[in-house]
Design an enzyme around this catalytic site. Sequence first.
Site, PDB file in Angstrom:
ATOM      1  N   CYS A 174       0.832  -1.103   0.049  1.00 26.94           N
ATOM      2  CA  CYS A 174      -0.026   0.009  -0.154  1.00 26.94           C
ATOM      3  C   CYS A 174       0.808   1.280  -0.056  1.00 26.94           C
ATOM      4  O   CYS A 174       1.368   1.580  -0.855  1.00 26.94           O
ATOM      5  CB  CYS A 174      -1.099  -0.078   1.056  1.00 26.94           C
ATOM      6  SG  CYS A 174      -2.405   1.235   1.156  1.00 26.94           S
TER       7      CYS A 174
ATOM      8  N   HIS B 108      -3.973  -5.358  -0.230  1.00 32.63           N
ATOM      9  CA  HIS B 108      -3.446  -5.780   1.424  1.00 32.63           C
ATOM     10  C   HIS B 108      -3.694  -7.265   1.408  1.00 32.63           C
ATOM     11  O   HIS B 108      -4.726  -7.719   1.383  1.00 32.63           O
ATOM     12  CB  HIS B 108      -4.612  -5.379   2.236  1.00 32.63           C
ATOM     13  CG  HIS B 108      -4.244  -3.767   2.622  1.00 32.63           C
ATOM     14  ND1 HIS B 108      -3.235  -3.454   3.506  1.00 32.63           N
ATOM     15  CD2 HIS B 108      -4.554  -2.771   1.909  1.00 32.63           C
ATOM     16  CE1 HIS B 108      -3.383  -2.059   3.569  1.00 32.63           C
ATOM     17  NE2 HIS B 108      -4.293  -1.600   2.732  1.00 32.63           N
TER      18      HIS B 108
ATOM     19  N   GLU C 281      -2.478  -9.046   3.620  1.00 33.40           N
ATOM     20  CA  GLU C 281      -2.674  -9.731   4.848  1.00 33.40           C
ATOM     21  C   GLU C 281      -4.118  -9.266   5.447  1.00 33.40           C
ATOM     22  O   GLU C 281      -4.447  -9.783   6.553  1.00 33.40           O
ATOM     23  CB  GLU C 281      -1.839  -8.780   5.801  1.00 33.40           C
ATOM     24  CG  GLU C 281      -2.260  -7.359   6.096  1.00 33.40           C
ATOM     25  CD  GLU C 281      -2.424  -6.291   5.149  1.00 33.40           C
ATOM     26  OE1 GLU C 281      -3.192  -5.318   5.492  1.00 33.40           O
ATOM     27  OE2 GLU C 281      -1.917  -6.610   4.051  1.00 33.40           O
TER      28      GLU C 281
END
Length: 366
Positions: free
Chosen positions: A248, A333, A335
């Site tokens: 990001c 993202h 994660e």
Amino acid sequence: MLQKRYLVLEDGSYYEGFKLGSDDLTIGEIVFNTAMTGYQETISDPSYTGQIITFTYPLIGNYGINRDDFESLALSLNGVVVKEASQKPSNFRQQKTLHEVLVEYNVPGISGVDTRSITRKIRKHGVLKAAFTDDKNEIENLVEQLKTVELPRNEVTTVSTKTPYISTGYHYSVVLVDFGKKENIVRELNARGCNVTVVPYDTSAEAIIRMSPDGVMLSNGPGDPEEVQVAVEMIQNILGKIPFFGICLGHQLFALSQGATSFKMKFGHRGANHPVKDLKTGRVALTSQNHGYAIDKDSLAQTDLEITHIAINDGTVEGLKHKKLPAFSVQYHPEACPGPSDSNYLFDEFIEMINEFKVKESMTNA
């Protein structure tokens, strides 16, 4: 009886609803998030620092809030806007309601408003400044204030850790540069045997190199990447010396460090259902995203960076890798939790890159 509250936008429009969360009223940039689940992870994501989130899903708070699913230790957003806030969540893990947590962290909100109308307005006109008030007579004054107020641009400095700390793993040593990191990045690295040292956003390359890490992770974070020039210099000085992976804001800073430029998007990408294409495999993954800036594709032409992923919806750059050195990044993202797990493999690729770099170093030093 529910107390009235008003959401006021800088274009002069306002929405009447009901008080949610704190009595402390704020001003911020209003954005929208299209995810159907994960509201706790969203409101605790430091990338939303200073922003007011409009949830497009009509019912928020239905499974409550629990201690374990926070992405940060505190909430740093400036407000929450929902169609309906659940007052009686149903979940064996829930410990508090959405309203209770917003009160605890001094975050105001509003319920009972037409979130579809707000979202359509943002999509048409772009992100807007917005404010809350409990006094209808203050609306006109607030509109004038919103037209002239300058929102803070130092978001990273407010959410980055002030001192380094370690989350223990077993095999690898990774430095995570904290621009406003989500806790699940640490969890994903720990799960792959990484000893993670979290450091402040302005940690120098020299300080990182002295730690002798196997790899460096550049975290997500809020705001304009152009405002974090100290990190650009750090990236330039570790590139080629230590493998790294950016997520990001970390992705954007990686691109800036190599001479690319960024731009502010009209309304950004925020949600858990954004399709991204891997240009190498042709595979399309659904991704979780939260960013209001992107990298200018044309500015990459004179760099040593190669585009690896693009957004299906608008063609913006979603992934990069260096053509010669061990470094790559993604705009989304991998994660994210809860959210699509399509991109978790990127952490495995990071570990693989670390192992390959170690082999090359050992051969060079032999």
